[in-house]
Design a protein around this motif. Sequence first.
Motif, short mmCIF file in Angstrom:
data_model
loop_
_atom_site.label_atom_id
_atom_site.label_comp_id
_atom_site.label_asym_id
_atom_site.label_seq_id
_atom_site.Cartn_x
_atom_site.Cartn_y
_atom_site.Cartn_z
N LEU A 6 0.82 -1.20 0.00
CA LEU A 6 0.00 0.00 0.00
C LEU A 6 0.86 1.26 0.00
O LEU A 6 0.59 2.22 -0.74
CB LEU A 6 -0.93 0.01 1.22
CG LEU A 6 -2.12 -0.93 1.20
CD1 LEU A 6 -2.85 -0.89 2.54
CD2 LEU A 6 -3.08 -0.55 0.07
N ARG A 7 1.92 1.26 0.81
CA ARG A 7 2.80 2.44 0.86
C ARG A 7 3.50 2.66 -0.48
O ARG A 7 3.65 3.79 -0.94
CB ARG A 7 3.82 2.30 1.99
CG ARG A 7 3.24 2.46 3.38
CD ARG A 7 4.34 2.65 4.41
NE ARG A 7 5.22 1.48 4.46
CZ ARG A 7 5.03 0.43 5.25
NH1 ARG A 7 3.95 0.39 6.05
NH2 ARG A 7 5.87 -0.58 5.25
N ARG A 8 3.92 1.56 -1.11
CA ARG A 8 4.60 1.68 -2.40
C ARG A 8 3.68 2.31 -3.45
O ARG A 8 4.05 3.25 -4.16
CB ARG A 8 5.07 0.30 -2.86
CG ARG A 8 5.80 0.32 -4.20
CD ARG A 8 6.18 -1.09 -4.64
NE ARG A 8 5.01 -1.84 -5.10
CZ ARG A 8 4.50 -1.76 -6.32
NH1 ARG A 8 5.03 -0.93 -7.22
NH2 ARG A 8 3.46 -2.50 -6.66
N LEU A 9 2.48 1.78 -3.53
CA LEU A 9 1.53 2.31 -4.53
C LEU A 9 1.06 3.71 -4.17
O LEU A 9 0.86 4.55 -5.06
CB LEU A 9 0.34 1.35 -4.65
CG LEU A 9 0.66 -0.04 -5.21
CD1 LEU A 9 -0.56 -0.95 -5.15
CD2 LEU A 9 1.17 0.06 -6.64
N ALA A 10 0.89 3.97 -2.87
CA ALA A 10 0.46 5.31 -2.46
C ALA A 10 1.53 6.34 -2.80
O ALA A 10 1.21 7.48 -3.20
CB ALA A 10 0.17 5.32 -0.97
N HIS A 11 2.80 5.98 -2.63
CA HIS A 11 3.88 6.92 -2.99
C HIS A 11 3.81 7.28 -4.47
O HIS A 11 4.00 8.45 -4.84
CB HIS A 11 5.24 6.29 -2.66
CG HIS A 11 6.40 7.16 -3.04
ND1 HIS A 11 6.75 8.29 -2.35
CD2 HIS A 11 7.31 7.05 -4.08
CE1 HIS A 11 7.81 8.85 -2.91
NE2 HIS A 11 8.15 8.12 -3.96
N GLN A 12 3.50 6.31 -5.30
CA GLN A 12 3.35 6.60 -6.73
C GLN A 12 2.20 7.58 -6.97
O GLN A 12 2.32 8.50 -7.79
CB GLN A 12 3.10 5.30 -7.49
CG GLN A 12 4.26 4.34 -7.51
CD GLN A 12 3.94 3.06 -8.26
OE1 GLN A 12 2.82 2.88 -8.76
NE2 GLN A 12 4.90 2.15 -8.34
#
Length: 381
Positions: free
Chosen positions: A190-196
């Motif tokens: 979730l954090r990876r995709l949210a950063h994008q």
Amino acid sequence: MRHSLASLPEPPTRPGNGHLQDWALAPLGLIEEGAARARAAGKDVFRLRLGLPAVVGFSPAWNRRFLTDLGTFRSAGSFSAVVPYLSGGVILSDAPGHGPRRQTMNPGFGKRHLEVLRERTQAALPGVPQGEFDALAWADRAVLALLNAAYFSGEFSPRLLHAFLAPLRQPFPVPALPRPGLFLRVNAELRRLAHQRLTAGGDDLLAVLAPLPGGLEETRVSLAAAHDTTTHALAYALWHLARYPQWHAPEHHGAVLKETLRLYAPGWMGSRRLGRDLVWDGVRVPRGALALYSPYLTGRDPGLWDAPGEFRPERWADKPPAWAYLPFGGGERLCLGMHLAQMLIHDVLGALPPLRAVRGDATPQPGITLGPRGPLVVRRD
């Protein structure tokens, strides 16, 4: 004159554990018996012995009070709090904070924004197999792909998403068991995709929720709340269309879905803890007691519906009694994902070829949500 909980009707108890054993093993039979005894006594509430004071109401009047009196009926301490998937976010927030928190999330789940997502969710729908297939298993795969498209533009690892949501389909206590390693992996994704989304933009649900305070928790919790409820409603709708093919036309799908949700509301039981004493029909229910309402019981109440156990979509030519049809809750706590679930299910039904029921077990099985025991084998000719 006020009476105590002991004056309320209740189902038969078992020595030593009250209603706990039946609540764990056969809760639908337990609450159906409680409701029958309450009706016979002219009541709309019955008592359960679950180790703490507990009452279940099922009338429209009870539903209305339960869902609108947020100061008395508090989410903190409800059943959701013991399930890690649902223990957080707006689901467990109470007044006065609930309203403002919900307002920040509403735009992402409103009809206008969902139309932005519709093309990609429709494109994510898997094909319908030829010949015989299990509608329940297919609905599970389909909803997983649709939610991945709506929340993450299809970019979340399908294998990880499946691993995360699969325990919710299991009976208690499986959904309540802690899974720290799995949650760590999901939160990292979730954090990876949210950063994008935060750096490059986007318009999926994660892009809307990520900038909000607690947005990643809201994403995880709302996703968990959406999957099984939508899967089970879709599976039952497919089964009904296969059994009653005369209703398989776009102009009928609205009534089919409403009738499906009346009979098999995925959220079959809602719980709250009383924030203060409640007097209901002359009975005092103490602060801290567990209070429950049941869309399943209300949706099958013979005092509200003709032939309540029968699948009759034609009944939806007329409006239902107020506060009698509540598959998505009501009032300020109306289900956040209601429009999303309806859009996805209607789009799937509209794309379905003609189906024929082959064999299946549609017996409702209560867990976190209410779903068919299955399988539900249908045939595409």
